[in-house]
Each structure stands twice: as C-alpha cells, then as structure tokens.
Design a protein around this motif. Structure first.
Motif, PDB file in Angstrom:
ATOM      1  N   PHE A   1       0.407   7.561  12.952  1.00  0.00           N
ATOM      2  CA  PHE A   1       0.724   6.885  11.691  1.00  0.00           C
ATOM      3  C   PHE A   1       2.229   6.925  11.430  1.00  0.00           C
ATOM      4  O   PHE A   1       2.861   5.893  11.198  1.00  0.00           O
ATOM      5  CB  PHE A   1      -0.047   7.561  10.543  1.00  0.00           C
ATOM      6  N   VAL A   2       2.811   8.102  11.469  1.00  0.00           N
ATOM      7  CA  VAL A   2       4.250   8.249  11.217  1.00  0.00           C
ATOM      8  C   VAL A   2       5.047   7.492  12.279  1.00  0.00           C
ATOM      9  O   VAL A   2       6.033   6.816  11.964  1.00  0.00           O
ATOM     10  CB  VAL A   2       4.650   9.740  11.161  1.00  0.00           C
ATOM     11  N   ASP A   3       4.626   7.558  13.532  1.00  0.00           N
ATOM     12  CA  ASP A   3       5.314   6.852  14.612  1.00  0.00           C
ATOM     13  C   ASP A   3       5.301   5.335  14.396  1.00  0.00           C
ATOM     14  O   ASP A   3       6.309   4.661  14.587  1.00  0.00           O
ATOM     15  CB  ASP A   3       4.673   7.166  15.974  1.00  0.00           C
ATOM     16  N   GLU A   4       4.157   4.792  13.998  1.00  0.00           N
ATOM     17  CA  GLU A   4       4.050   3.345  13.772  1.00  0.00           C
ATOM     18  C   GLU A   4       4.929   2.898  12.617  1.00  0.00           C
ATOM     19  O   GLU A   4       5.578   1.852  12.695  1.00  0.00           O
ATOM     20  CB  GLU A   4       2.596   2.951  13.505  1.00  0.00           C
ATOM     21  N   VAL A   5       4.955   3.676  11.547  1.00  0.00           N
ATOM     22  CA  VAL A   5       5.817   3.331  10.407  1.00  0.00           C
ATOM     23  C   VAL A   5       7.281   3.396  10.837  1.00  0.00           C
ATOM     24  O   VAL A   5       8.069   2.506  10.503  1.00  0.00           O
ATOM     25  CB  VAL A   5       5.543   4.252   9.199  1.00  0.00           C
ATOM     26  N   ALA A   6       7.655   4.414  11.601  1.00  0.00           N
ATOM     27  CA  ALA A   6       9.034   4.556  12.067  1.00  0.00           C
ATOM     28  C   ALA A   6       9.459   3.348  12.913  1.00  0.00           C
ATOM     29  O   ALA A   6      10.588   2.861  12.783  1.00  0.00           O
ATOM     30  CB  ALA A   6       9.196   5.848  12.863  1.00  0.00           C
ATOM     31  N   ARG A   7       8.553   2.856  13.759  1.00  0.00           N
ATOM     32  CA  ARG A   7       8.872   1.690  14.595  1.00  0.00           C
ATOM     33  C   ARG A   7       9.050   0.423  13.759  1.00  0.00           C
ATOM     34  O   ARG A   7       9.764  -0.494  14.160  1.00  0.00           O
ATOM     35  CB  ARG A   7       7.789   1.468  15.645  1.00  0.00           C
ATOM     36  N   ALA A   8       8.411   0.359  12.607  1.00  0.00           N
ATOM     37  CA  ALA A   8       8.473  -0.841  11.765  1.00  0.00           C
ATOM     38  C   ALA A   8       9.666  -0.848  10.812  1.00  0.00           C
ATOM     39  O   ALA A   8       9.899  -1.843  10.131  1.00  0.00           O
ATOM     40  CB  ALA A   8       7.173  -0.965  10.963  1.00  0.00           C
ATOM     41  N   LEU A   9      10.426   0.241  10.756  1.00  0.00           N
ATOM     42  CA  LEU A   9      11.555   0.332   9.833  1.00  0.00           C
ATOM     43  C   LEU A   9      12.619  -0.717  10.117  1.00  0.00           C
ATOM     44  O   LEU A   9      12.951  -0.981  11.264  1.00  0.00           O
ATOM     45  CB  LEU A   9      12.229   1.703   9.938  1.00  0.00           C
ATOM     46  N   GLY A  10      13.140  -1.265   9.049  1.00  0.00           N
ATOM     47  CA  GLY A  10      14.290  -2.150   9.133  1.00  0.00           C
ATOM     48  C   GLY A  10      15.347  -1.644   8.172  1.00  0.00           C
ATOM     49  O   GLY A  10      15.168  -0.620   7.513  1.00  0.00           O
ATOM     50  N   ARG A  11      16.443  -2.345   8.073  1.00  0.00           N
ATOM     51  CA  ARG A  11      17.474  -1.949   7.099  1.00  0.00           C
ATOM     52  C   ARG A  11      17.035  -2.326   5.689  1.00  0.00           C
ATOM     53  O   ARG A  11      17.314  -1.632   4.745  1.00  0.00           O
ATOM     54  CB  ARG A  11      18.799  -2.624   7.443  1.00  0.00           C
ATOM     55  N   ARG A  12      16.335  -3.469   5.561  1.00  0.00           N
ATOM     56  CA  ARG A  12      15.776  -3.899   4.277  1.00  0.00           C
ATOM     57  C   ARG A  12      14.267  -3.975   4.459  1.00  0.00           C
ATOM     58  O   ARG A  12      13.780  -4.634   5.362  1.00  0.00           O
ATOM     59  CB  ARG A  12      16.321  -5.255   3.877  1.00  0.00           C
ATOM     60  N   ASN A  13      13.524  -3.305   3.549  1.00  0.00           N
ATOM     61  CA  ASN A  13      12.085  -3.154   3.733  1.00  0.00           C
ATOM     62  C   ASN A  13      11.323  -3.430   2.450  1.00  0.00           C
ATOM     63  O   ASN A  13      11.785  -3.089   1.366  1.00  0.00           O
ATOM     64  CB  ASN A  13      11.771  -1.711   4.159  1.00  0.00           C
ATOM     65  N   THR A  14      10.162  -4.043   2.606  1.00  0.00           N
ATOM     66  CA  THR A  14       9.202  -4.171   1.518  1.00  0.00           C
ATOM     67  C   THR A  14       8.049  -3.249   1.878  1.00  0.00           C
ATOM     68  O   THR A  14       7.455  -3.371   2.945  1.00  0.00           O
ATOM     69  CB  THR A  14       8.707  -5.623   1.391  1.00  0.00           C
ATOM     70  N   LEU A  15       7.768  -2.303   0.978  1.00  0.00           N
ATOM     71  CA  LEU A  15       6.800  -1.248   1.256  1.00  0.00           C
ATOM     72  C   LEU A  15       5.724  -1.224   0.184  1.00  0.00           C
ATOM     73  O   LEU A  15       6.026  -1.178  -1.005  1.00  0.00           O
ATOM     74  CB  LEU A  15       7.532   0.100   1.300  1.00  0.00           C
ATOM     75  N   SER A  16       4.488  -1.257   0.614  1.00  0.00           N
ATOM     76  CA  SER A  16       3.349  -1.124  -0.292  1.00  0.00           C
ATOM     77  C   SER A  16       2.566   0.105   0.139  1.00  0.00           C
ATOM     78  O   SER A  16       2.172   0.216   1.301  1.00  0.00           O
ATOM     79  CB  SER A  16       2.466  -2.378  -0.206  1.00  0.00           C
ATOM     80  N   ILE A  17       2.395   1.047  -0.797  1.00  0.00           N
ATOM     81  CA  ILE A  17       1.678   2.283  -0.512  1.00  0.00           C
ATOM     82  C   ILE A  17       0.536   2.436  -1.493  1.00  0.00           C
ATOM     83  O   ILE A  17       0.714   2.299  -2.699  1.00  0.00           O
ATOM     84  CB  ILE A  17       2.608   3.511  -0.637  1.00  0.00           C
ATOM     85  N   SER A  18      -0.621   2.740  -0.955  1.00  0.00           N
ATOM     86  CA  SER A  18      -1.805   2.987  -1.765  1.00  0.00           C
ATOM     87  C   SER A  18      -2.434   4.290  -1.293  1.00  0.00           C
ATOM     88  O   SER A  18      -2.681   4.456  -0.105  1.00  0.00           O
ATOM     89  CB  SER A  18      -2.792   1.849  -1.538  1.00  0.00           C
ATOM     90  N   ALA A  19      -2.663   5.206  -2.214  1.00  0.00           N
ATOM     91  CA  ALA A  19      -3.331   6.468  -1.877  1.00  0.00           C
ATOM     92  C   ALA A  19      -4.601   6.558  -2.707  1.00  0.00           C
ATOM     93  O   ALA A  19      -4.561   6.453  -3.937  1.00  0.00           O
ATOM     94  CB  ALA A  19      -2.424   7.656  -2.185  1.00  0.00           C
TER      95      ALA A  19
END
Length: 180
Positions: free
Chosen positions: A138-156
C-alpha cells in the motif's frame, strides 16, 4: 551547494468516518533530500489520520531532534499529541509520551521488529501508545503515484483506509499494535 527539499502540494479530501472527521484542506509537504518517498507517504498518512485543530508538521522537518514529525498543539502552544513516524527509539518515545497527553507511531516498516526493539525498555504509558501500520505494498503504491502537485482523497472506515491519489486507487487495513 546543498540540495534543498522538494515541495509536494496536496489538495486533500478527508473522510475519517471512524473518528467523525470530514475536512477539505491544502497541504505543502517538504520532502527532505534524505527522506524516502515511503517515509513521506507515512508522514502524510499520519497527518491525515490524526487530523484535528492544531496539527502541524514539525518545524525542523524530518531532521528535527526535539520534536516528532507530526504534532498537535493546543491554543496555548502546549503539545497535546506526539506523533512519530518510522522507527523511533524507546527513549524518544518515552520523552514524547511524557511531554504530550497522547503519543502515536505510524510506521512503514515491520511493526513487530519495532515493538521487539522496545521490549524491556522504559516508555511512559507504553500500553496507551498506538502503533499503526499498513500493508507494505500500500505505502509503496502510494509512493510511486506521488507527483509534485497531487489531489488526494482519503477515507477511513471500520479500520480500512481507502486512498485515491491522481489515477491510483488503493486500500489497506490499518493495523494497530500497542507499544506496551
């Protein structure tokens, strides 16, 4: 000439159903040259999952020795939550737990190794300190998707984290362990 930090911006849409926190906010996260992408992602997740009034990234960033990576201060400036990232040593966690009303650790490493490293060491209110981790991929996949400008949606919800970062959608159970 020293290499400076890389700034990542995030437009965050947070829905933490488990805690009843629903917020939209913008974040500028400085990634220190010595900081891995996985560490920064874990720091970002900790910020979002601990989100409340007064939360900030430490002023000294990841190189700060007297503050955790993320902390919460009340209106008087008193530290009310000490939030460590990665694998803090027992003495640092002991100090933070005594200083703040609450301490937590978010790790992208093996939590069992971390807990074992603290065995037999003095940590103030260790039984109250929650260590949270995620599925490694999970952390690895998010790290690979990082850009300089990001739109992030988090639901817990119900102990599961759902995350969308750009075109990447991933989920992970939020594992909880106790330091003591």
């Amino acid at each position: 000439m020293a290499i400076g930090a890389t700034i990542h911006t995030f437009e965050v849409q947070l829905a933490d159903v488990d805690r009843g926190v629903y917020e939209n906010f913008s974040l500028r996260v400085a990634r220190h040259p010595s900081e891995t992408a996985e560490y920064m992602v874990t720091r970002l997740l900790a910020y979002c999952l601990e989100y409340e009034d007064g939360i900030v990234f430490a002023a000294g960033g990841v190189s700060s020795t007297d503050e955790p990576a993320v902390l919460v201060r009340d209106l008087t400036g008193q530290i009310t939550a000490w939030i460590e990232i990665g694998a803090p040593d027992a003495a640092r966690l002991h100090f933070g737990s005594k200083l703040a009303g609450r301490a937590a650790v978010y790790t992208h490493r093996d939590p069992e190794k971390l807990l074992t490293s603290w065995a037999g060491k003095t940590i103030h209110h260790a039984d109250e300190i929650v260590v949270r981790s995620f599925e490694p991929k999970f952390v690895d996949e998010v790290a690979r998707a990082l850009g300089r400008r990001n739109t992030l949606s988090i639901s817990a919800t119900e102990g599961t984290l759902y995350l969308e970062l750009g075109d990447t959608a991933v989920s992970s159970e939020i594992f909880e362990h106790r330091a003591g």
